[in-house]
Design an enzyme around this catalytic site. Sequence first.
Site, PDB file in Angstrom:
ATOM      1  N   CYS A  78      -1.227   0.495  -0.871  1.00 61.42           N
ATOM      2  CA  CYS A  78      -0.888   1.074   0.422  1.00 61.42           C
ATOM      3  C   CYS A  78      -1.941   0.599   1.417  1.00 61.42           C
ATOM      4  O   CYS A  78      -2.742  -0.282   1.092  1.00 61.42           O
ATOM      5  CB  CYS A  78      -0.771   2.597   0.369  1.00 61.42           C
ATOM      6  SG  CYS A  78      -2.297   3.481   0.034  1.00 61.42           S
ATOM      7  N   CYS A 134       3.688   2.032   1.086  1.00 64.04           N
ATOM      8  CA  CYS A 134       3.819   2.270   2.515  1.00 64.04           C
ATOM      9  C   CYS A 134       4.491   1.055   3.156  1.00 64.04           C
ATOM     10  O   CYS A 134       4.341  -0.075   2.697  1.00 64.04           O
ATOM     11  CB  CYS A 134       2.483   2.602   3.164  1.00 64.04           C
ATOM     12  SG  CYS A 134       1.457   1.221   3.651  1.00 64.04           S
ATOM     13  N   CYS A 187       1.672  -7.553   2.573  1.00 61.96           N
ATOM     14  CA  CYS A 187       1.253  -7.740   1.193  1.00 61.96           C
ATOM     15  C   CYS A 187       1.393  -9.198   0.788  1.00 61.96           C
ATOM     16  O   CYS A 187       2.413  -9.830   1.085  1.00 61.96           O
ATOM     17  CB  CYS A 187       2.094  -6.861   0.270  1.00 61.96           C
ATOM     18  SG  CYS A 187       1.654  -6.994  -1.475  1.00 61.96           S
TER      19      CYS A 187
END
Length: 242
Positions: free
Chosen positions: A111, A184, A191
């Site tokens: 996250c 999230c 990412c």
Amino acid sequence: MGTEPPAFVRLAAHPLRWALLTALARGDLRVRELAEHVGEPQNLVSYHLRLLRDGGLVTAGRSSFDGRDSYYHLDLGRCSAELAGTGAALHPALRAEPAPPPGRVAVLFLCTGNSARSPIAEALLRHRAATATVASAGSHPKPALHPGAVRVLREEFGLDIGGQRPQHLDAVARRRFDHVITLCDKVREVCPGFPHRRHWSIPDPATDADPAAFSRTAAEIDTRIRHLLPELGAAQEKEVRP
């Protein structure tokens, strides 16, 4: 004796709706991603998503990163109950055999701040699968864990993560993970290209003024993890079969 199949069967048996359900079984997705996955127009996909939502199998929530988007989520608990009821409607002796527990599987939770959602998920998966290697990290880690995350794990699950500190995803980038789960919406967009990635769209409880927010978040993550465990076990069983 009734001849109408159970509502779950009628709803899920449609080929497109089944394709949507199987896609959402791996993680939360936006409608355009679902349309791309099934190769159908977005308006048609939206229509069938509405039927699945009306049937209680799928829910939708606004992205906490971009409020214009919605993530669709498969309610695995509801599906489990409906499937159990479907089997019982056919014959009371029908029972699905539980999948074996996961073995030495490596899972990473990501996250943004690595201070609430991902450490909660890390602690709960480690608690429920002692043989698993579990880690968590953040794209912009906070200086310390959120007190609400520490409190809810201690009070409701008997787990102590007070000595843990958030870490940057760079610290785990070179490690091999069998599964990477983003929790999230923001970190999902930034990412890096970890393999075997899935997404759980869970709002940040730290931004919610409701004192029960951390309890709800931990309960939702725990539910998702309990449904993840047999999936991990079944995948490993498939890999070791001759």
